[in-house]
Design a protein around this motif. Structure first.
Motif, PDB file in Angstrom:
ATOM      1  N   PRO A 270       0.817  -1.227   0.000  1.00 21.52           N
ATOM      2  CA  PRO A 270       0.000   0.000   0.000  1.00 21.52           C
ATOM      3  C   PRO A 270       0.843   1.266   0.000  1.00 21.52           C
ATOM      4  CG  PRO A 270       0.069  -0.983   2.202  1.00 21.52           C
ATOM      5  CD  PRO A 270       0.727  -1.963   1.280  1.00 21.52           C
ATOM      6  N   SER A 271       0.232   2.349  -0.432  1.00 24.49           N
ATOM      7  CA  SER A 271       0.902   3.651  -0.418  1.00 24.49           C
ATOM      8  C   SER A 271       1.150   4.088   1.022  1.00 24.49           C
ATOM      9  CB  SER A 271       0.039   4.686  -1.130  1.00 24.49           C
ATOM     10  OG  SER A 271       0.570   5.993  -0.957  1.00 24.49           O
ATOM     11  N   LEU A 272       2.273   4.771   1.239  1.00 21.89           N
ATOM     12  CA  LEU A 272       2.593   5.273   2.577  1.00 21.89           C
ATOM     13  C   LEU A 272       2.026   6.668   2.813  1.00 21.89           C
ATOM     14  CD1 LEU A 272       6.332   4.119   2.887  1.00 21.89           C
ATOM     15  CD2 LEU A 272       4.282   3.001   3.767  1.00 21.89           C
ATOM     16  N   GLY A 273       1.437   7.251   1.784  1.00 21.58           N
ATOM     17  CA  GLY A 273       0.791   8.552   1.954  1.00 21.58           C
ATOM     18  C   GLY A 273       1.749   9.663   2.356  1.00 21.58           C
ATOM     19  N   VAL A 274       2.914   9.700   1.736  1.00 24.62           N
ATOM     20  CA  VAL A 274       3.921  10.712   2.080  1.00 24.62           C
ATOM     21  C   VAL A 274       3.680  11.971   1.246  1.00 24.62           C
ATOM     22  CG1 VAL A 274       6.382  11.253   2.124  1.00 24.62           C
ATOM     23  CG2 VAL A 274       5.602   8.937   2.681  1.00 24.62           C
ATOM     24  N   PRO A 275       3.609  13.136   1.878  1.00 21.61           N
ATOM     25  CA  PRO A 275       3.376  14.374   1.126  1.00 21.61           C
ATOM     26  C   PRO A 275       4.579  14.745   0.261  1.00 21.61           C
ATOM     27  CG  PRO A 275       3.837  14.870   3.431  1.00 21.61           C
ATOM     28  CD  PRO A 275       3.691  13.381   3.337  1.00 21.61           C
ATOM     29  N   VAL A 276       4.309  15.260  -0.932  1.00 21.48           N
ATOM     30  CA  VAL A 276       5.356  15.641  -1.871  1.00 21.48           C
ATOM     31  C   VAL A 276       5.451  17.163  -1.954  1.00 21.48           C
ATOM     32  CG1 VAL A 276       6.117  15.545  -4.277  1.00 21.48           C
ATOM     33  CG2 VAL A 276       5.058  13.541  -3.226  1.00 21.48           C
ATOM     34  N   ALA A 277       6.667  17.679  -1.730  1.00 18.93           N
ATOM     35  CA  ALA A 277       6.942  19.117  -1.825  1.00 18.93           C
ATOM     36  C   ALA A 277       5.939  19.934  -1.026  1.00 18.93           C
ATOM     37  CB  ALA A 277       6.949  19.561  -3.290  1.00 18.93           C
ATOM     38  N   LYS A 278       5.685  19.511   0.193  1.00 18.25           N
ATOM     39  CA  LYS A 278       4.711  20.175   1.056  1.00 18.25           C
ATOM     40  C   LYS A 278       5.336  21.378   1.752  1.00 18.25           C
ATOM     41  CE  LYS A 278       1.931  19.413   5.213  1.00 18.25           C
ATOM     42  NZ  LYS A 278       1.605  18.444   6.298  1.00 18.25           N
ATOM     43  N   GLU A 279       4.785  22.543   1.520  1.00 17.25           N
ATOM     44  CA  GLU A 279       5.265  23.739   2.203  1.00 17.25           C
ATOM     45  C   GLU A 279       4.860  23.689   3.677  1.00 17.25           C
ATOM     46  OE1 GLU A 279       4.556  27.516   0.509  1.00 17.25           O
ATOM     47  OE2 GLU A 279       4.951  26.869  -1.552  1.00 17.25           O
ATOM     48  N   GLY A 280       5.734  24.165   4.527  1.00 13.74           N
ATOM     49  CA  GLY A 280       5.444  24.174   5.955  1.00 13.74           C
ATOM     50  C   GLY A 280       6.028  22.986   6.692  1.00 13.74           C
ATOM     51  N   ALA A 281       6.486  21.970   5.964  1.00 15.73           N
ATOM     52  CA  ALA A 281       7.121  20.817   6.610  1.00 15.73           C
ATOM     53  C   ALA A 281       8.444  21.260   7.228  1.00 15.73           C
ATOM     54  CB  ALA A 281       7.346  19.700   5.607  1.00 15.73           C
ATOM     55  N   GLU A 282       8.780  20.647   8.346  1.00 15.56           N
ATOM     56  CA  GLU A 282      10.007  21.020   9.046  1.00 15.56           C
ATOM     57  C   GLU A 282      11.220  20.219   8.582  1.00 15.56           C
ATOM     58  OE1 GLU A 282       9.116  20.476  13.149  1.00 15.56           O
ATOM     59  OE2 GLU A 282       7.663  22.119  13.226  1.00 15.56           O
ATOM     60  N   MET A 283      10.959  19.108   7.933  1.00  8.27           N
ATOM     61  CA  MET A 283      12.046  18.219   7.545  1.00  8.27           C
ATOM     62  C   MET A 283      11.854  17.761   6.111  1.00  8.27           C
ATOM     63  SD  MET A 283      13.065  14.589   9.333  1.00  8.27           S
ATOM     64  CE  MET A 283      13.240  15.400  10.929  1.00  8.27           C
ATOM     65  N   LEU A 284      12.981  17.632   5.385  1.00  9.37           N
ATOM     66  CA  LEU A 284      12.960  17.095   4.033  1.00  9.37           C
ATOM     67  C   LEU A 284      13.674  15.755   4.040  1.00  9.37           C
ATOM     68  CD1 LEU A 284      12.552  17.248   0.940  1.00  9.37           C
ATOM     69  CD2 LEU A 284      14.735  18.486   0.819  1.00  9.37           C
ATOM     70  N   TYR A 285      12.969  14.703   3.636  1.00  3.28           N
ATOM     71  CA  TYR A 285      13.618  13.413   3.470  1.00  3.28           C
ATOM     72  C   TYR A 285      14.098  13.312   2.037  1.00  3.28           C
ATOM     73  CZ  TYR A 285      14.123   8.384   2.679  1.00  3.28           C
ATOM     74  OH  TYR A 285      14.599   7.157   2.304  1.00  3.28           O
ATOM     75  N   PHE A 286      15.418  13.280   1.872  1.00  2.00           N
ATOM     76  CA  PHE A 286      16.029  13.181   0.545  1.00  2.00           C
ATOM     77  C   PHE A 286      16.326  11.711   0.283  1.00  2.00           C
ATOM     78  CE2 PHE A 286      19.402  13.305  -2.582  1.00  2.00           C
ATOM     79  CZ  PHE A 286      19.034  14.361  -3.414  1.00  2.00           C
ATOM     80  N   LEU A 287      15.586  11.102  -0.656  1.00  2.00           N
ATOM     81  CA  LEU A 287      15.711   9.670  -0.895  1.00  2.00           C
ATOM     82  C   LEU A 287      17.055   9.296  -1.513  1.00  2.00           C
ATOM     83  CD1 LEU A 287      12.540  10.053  -0.665  1.00  2.00           C
ATOM     84  CD2 LEU A 287      12.399   8.027  -2.134  1.00  2.00           C
ATOM     85  N   GLY A 288      17.501  10.044  -2.531  1.00  2.00           N
ATOM     86  CA  GLY A 288      18.695   9.653  -3.271  1.00  2.00           C
ATOM     87  C   GLY A 288      18.343   8.618  -4.329  1.00  2.00           C
ATOM     88  N   CYS A 289      19.273   8.387  -5.249  1.00  2.00           N
ATOM     89  CA  CYS A 289      18.991   7.528  -6.401  1.00  2.00           C
ATOM     90  C   CYS A 289      18.848   6.059  -6.022  1.00  2.00           C
ATOM     91  CB  CYS A 289      20.079   7.696  -7.452  1.00  2.00           C
ATOM     92  SG  CYS A 289      21.757   7.315  -6.888  1.00  2.00           S
ATOM     93  N   MET A 290      19.717   5.533  -5.170  1.00  2.00           N
ATOM     94  CA  MET A 290      19.697   4.103  -4.869  1.00  2.00           C
ATOM     95  C   MET A 290      18.444   3.696  -4.101  1.00  2.00           C
ATOM     96  SD  MET A 290      22.264   2.679  -6.313  1.00  2.00           S
ATOM     97  CE  MET A 290      22.449   1.095  -5.503  1.00  2.00           C
ATOM     98  N   ILE A 356      17.541  18.279   6.715  1.00  2.00           N
ATOM     99  CA  ILE A 356      17.514  17.298   5.629  1.00  2.00           C
ATOM    100  C   ILE A 356      18.006  15.980   6.200  1.00  2.00           C
ATOM    101  CG2 ILE A 356      18.492  16.585   3.409  1.00  2.00           C
ATOM    102  CD1 ILE A 356      18.804  19.483   2.660  1.00  2.00           C
ATOM    103  N   VAL A 357      17.240  14.918   5.993  1.00  2.00           N
ATOM    104  CA  VAL A 357      17.670  13.586   6.416  1.00  2.00           C
ATOM    105  C   VAL A 357      17.871  12.730   5.166  1.00  2.00           C
ATOM    106  CG1 VAL A 357      15.280  12.787   6.731  1.00  2.00           C
ATOM    107  CG2 VAL A 357      17.150  11.578   7.868  1.00  2.00           C
ATOM    108  N   THR A 358      18.957  11.983   5.135  1.00  2.00           N
ATOM    109  CA  THR A 358      19.281  11.158   3.977  1.00  2.00           C
ATOM    110  C   THR A 358      19.370   9.685   4.356  1.00  2.00           C
ATOM    111  OG1 THR A 358      21.699  11.107   4.168  1.00  2.00           O
ATOM    112  CG2 THR A 358      20.723  13.077   3.186  1.00  2.00           C
ATOM    113  N   SER A 359      19.077   8.823   3.403  1.00  2.00           N
ATOM    114  CA  SER A 359      19.293   7.384   3.575  1.00  2.00           C
ATOM    115  C   SER A 359      20.700   6.996   3.175  1.00  2.00           C
ATOM    116  CB  SER A 359      18.299   6.588   2.709  1.00  2.00           C
ATOM    117  OG  SER A 359      16.990   6.726   3.173  1.00  2.00           O
ATOM    118  N   CYS A 360      21.259   7.740   2.243  1.00  2.00           N
ATOM    119  CA  CYS A 360      22.535   7.386   1.616  1.00  2.00           C
ATOM    120  C   CYS A 360      23.691   8.125   2.283  1.00  2.00           C
ATOM    121  CB  CYS A 360      22.481   7.728   0.131  1.00  2.00           C
ATOM    122  SG  CYS A 360      24.010   7.404  -0.756  1.00  2.00           S
ATOM    123  N   ALA A 361      24.737   7.377   2.598  1.00  2.00           N
ATOM    124  CA  ALA A 361      25.933   7.981   3.178  1.00  2.00           C
ATOM    125  C   ALA A 361      26.585   8.944   2.192  1.00  2.00           C
ATOM    126  CB  ALA A 361      26.919   6.896   3.589  1.00  2.00           C
TER     127      ALA A 361
END
Length: 544
Positions: A270-290, A356-361
């Motif tokens: 199922p979809s995780l329902g994550v907002p895309v480019a939402k203004e007002g969010a305090e954190m950006l999760y940067f997925l990265g290519c991998m 900004i939080v990243t998954s990739c080192a």
């Protein structure tokens, strides 16, 4: 009472010995003593047959290089610390042993001679020859090399493919001539043929260099810049990467509009329902290519954990572009700068984002180190790796472990996260918090001395078989034999380890830390995030 230190010494004389062995000597501790002093004491007072090289005692000749507690270094420069109880000294690997700690470096010397490491003049030398400071700035630090061979001993690529990659000392020797304005020979082409792009830029050579020469940046990096930007010398796979970055904003050849689609409905989940480019969010999760296209369960687990912790976050989805890490490694600085400036503009539009939080080192290091130091671009927000953030959430109670996993695992320190930025403890604290019995890698190759997975520096895309062999060596030699799982905090390491496991037929299971944390904090619900098959594989190991 006189305090003594145990000195465990590798002993082997191939003329008379069938196998190497170790002798242990008790040596008096003297404040300020170096390892060479301990060896000299043994030679003079305990065992005159012990054989090792030394000459200047000043770190200038390089002759006393050896492995000291699993790390290459000069015995005359390695201080014996007050807390040391035992010191293990061994000969440099790669080279054949002549006797005890003395090795035959002939193969290395021949490799250096092959690359013609001297200035080729276009006209006869005439006095006076004036060179200005700015003309020697690039070459001067490279000339401090004492040819101790420590860098060769620690290079992960040299260990498995020295015939493909000349190694740090060879690249340094080429660079000394290539960057000298008087030189007319094509040393850049020679460097390219010697595997210039096979260097993973893990930085271990700099870590052990007694002169702290930054070979990955000052020699390899600089020659890559000239090879790419001025000579158009690029391997076919790297040309594909560069073209894909221009067309699709990622190095994998994937359509830009599908970035982050794994957070929606994906593979029957199922979809995780994550907002895309939402203004007002305090954190950006940067997925990265991998995490977007190769190890998608990492992205889904990270997003699900952020939601579970109640974080105010958003993702960029199709608006996300690559961090530019791969561009820094091949030294396409102009295009890397365009990605950095794009990221800067995105953050201006997403008012309220302060983290900004990243998954990739690799993304983590690029944002935190490369943007400000190499481009002078500060993003103006806190940069966190997911292991740092989730460790914070566990301490604060935003995330709670429902059931400890109770499995045995080892942890692979990514170069970009660990040695390059210094993040060692947060991943380990999370691993222990979820009930994993952590067994560190063998041969002392963990934390600062961790060995590269083989995928960094563009080596994976240009030299796939070599990168795989580096990971295979790591699994075969460093992973404890009774450990069924390796935990990762970088999708590149994860992917390369998995490739080695599949091709070589190893039984090791690989998992990202976020996958394990999702199972520990969400229980059976984690199956909806990472998939039933993945959930059951982790749960099965948890029960055994």
């Amino acid at each position: 009472m006189e305090r003594k230190i145990k000195l465990k010494v590798f002993r082997y004389n191939p003329v008379v010995d069938d196998e190497p062995h170790y002798d242990v000597y008790e040596v008096p501790y003297v404040e300020g003593a170096r390892v060479l002093d301990l060896l000299n004491y043994v030679k003079e007072h305990l065992d005159s047959t012990l054989t090792y090289r030394w000459e200047c005692r000043a770190g200038q000749c390089g002759s006393c290089a050896m492995m000291i507690n699993g790390k290459a270094g000069l015995a005359c420069q390695t201080l014996v610390l007050p807390e040391d109880k035992e010191i293990v000294v061994e000969p440099l690997p790669i080279f054949p042993v002549i006797k005890d700690l003395v090795v035959d470096v002939e193969k290395g010397v021949r490799k250096i001679l092959k690359v013609r490491p001297y200035v080729h003049r276009g006209s006869p030398y005439r006095r006076p020859e004036i060179m200005y400071q700015w003309e020697i700035e690039e070459v001067k630090p490279l000339r401090e090399c004492v040819e101790c061979w420590s860098c060769i001993a620690m290079c992960p690529v040299v260990r498995v493919a020295w015939d493909v990659y000349g190694g740090p000392i060879v690249m340094n020797s080429i660079a000394k001539a290539a960057l000298d304005r008087r030189n007319v020979f094509d040393h850049i082409l020679l460097a390219f043929l010697e595997g210039l792009n096979a260097c993973t830029q893990c930085g271990m050579c700099k870590e052990v260099c007694p002169k702290e020469i930054d070979i990955p940046e000052k020699a390899v990096g600089r020659m890559r810049y000239i090879a790419y930007n001025k000579r158009n010398l690029l391997r076919p796979d790297h040309k594909f990467v560069v073209e894909s970055m221009r067309r699709n904003y990622n190095p994998l050849g994937e359509p830009a509009e599908s970035r982050g689609s794994c957070l929606g409905e994906w593979n029957g989940l199922p979809s995780l329902g994550v907002p895309v480019a939402k203004e007002g969010a305090e954190m950006l999760y940067f997925l990265g290519c991998m995490a977007s296209w190769r190890e998608q369960t990492v992205a889904r687990a990270t997003a699900a954990l952020l939601k579970l912790a109640g974080a105010s976050f958003t993702v960029l989805g199709p608006y996300e572009r690559d961090c530019g890490s791969v561009l820094f490694r091949i030294n396409d600085i102009e295009q890397a700068q365009s990605f950095a400036l794009y990221m800067k503009e995105v953050l201006k539009k997403l008012k309220g984002v302060h983290t900004i939080v990243t998954s990739c080192a690799g993304c983590f290091r690029t944002f935190k180190v490369d943007y400000p130091t190499r481009l002078g671009i500060e993003l103006g927000v806190e940069i966190l790796h997911s292991s740092e953030l989730f460790n914070r959430y566990l301490r604060e109670g935003a995330l709670n472990v429902k059931k400890e996993l109770g499995l045995i695992a080892t942890y692979h320190d990514p170069c970009h996260l660990g040695r390059h930025v210094g993040v060692f403890d947060p991943p380990r604290e999370v691993i222990k918090a979820i009930g994993v019995d952590l067994r560190e890698m063998l041969n002392g190759r963990y934390r600062e001395k961790s060995m590269c997975c083989g995928a960094g520096g563009g080596a994976r895309s240009g030299f796939r078989e070599v990168a795989r062999e580096v990971a295979a060596y790591r699994i075969r030699v460093d992973v404890p034999k009774d450990v069924p799982m390796a935990v990762h905090t970088c999708p590149f390491c994860y992917f390369n380890f998995e490739d080695a496991v599949k091709v070589k037929g190893y039984s090791l299971m690989n998992a990202d830390l976020t996958e394990l944390l999702a199972v520990a904090t969400m229980g059976p619900e984690a199956a909806k995030v990472i998939g039933k098959e993945r959930f059951e594989a982790i749960s099965k190991l948890s029960r055994t």
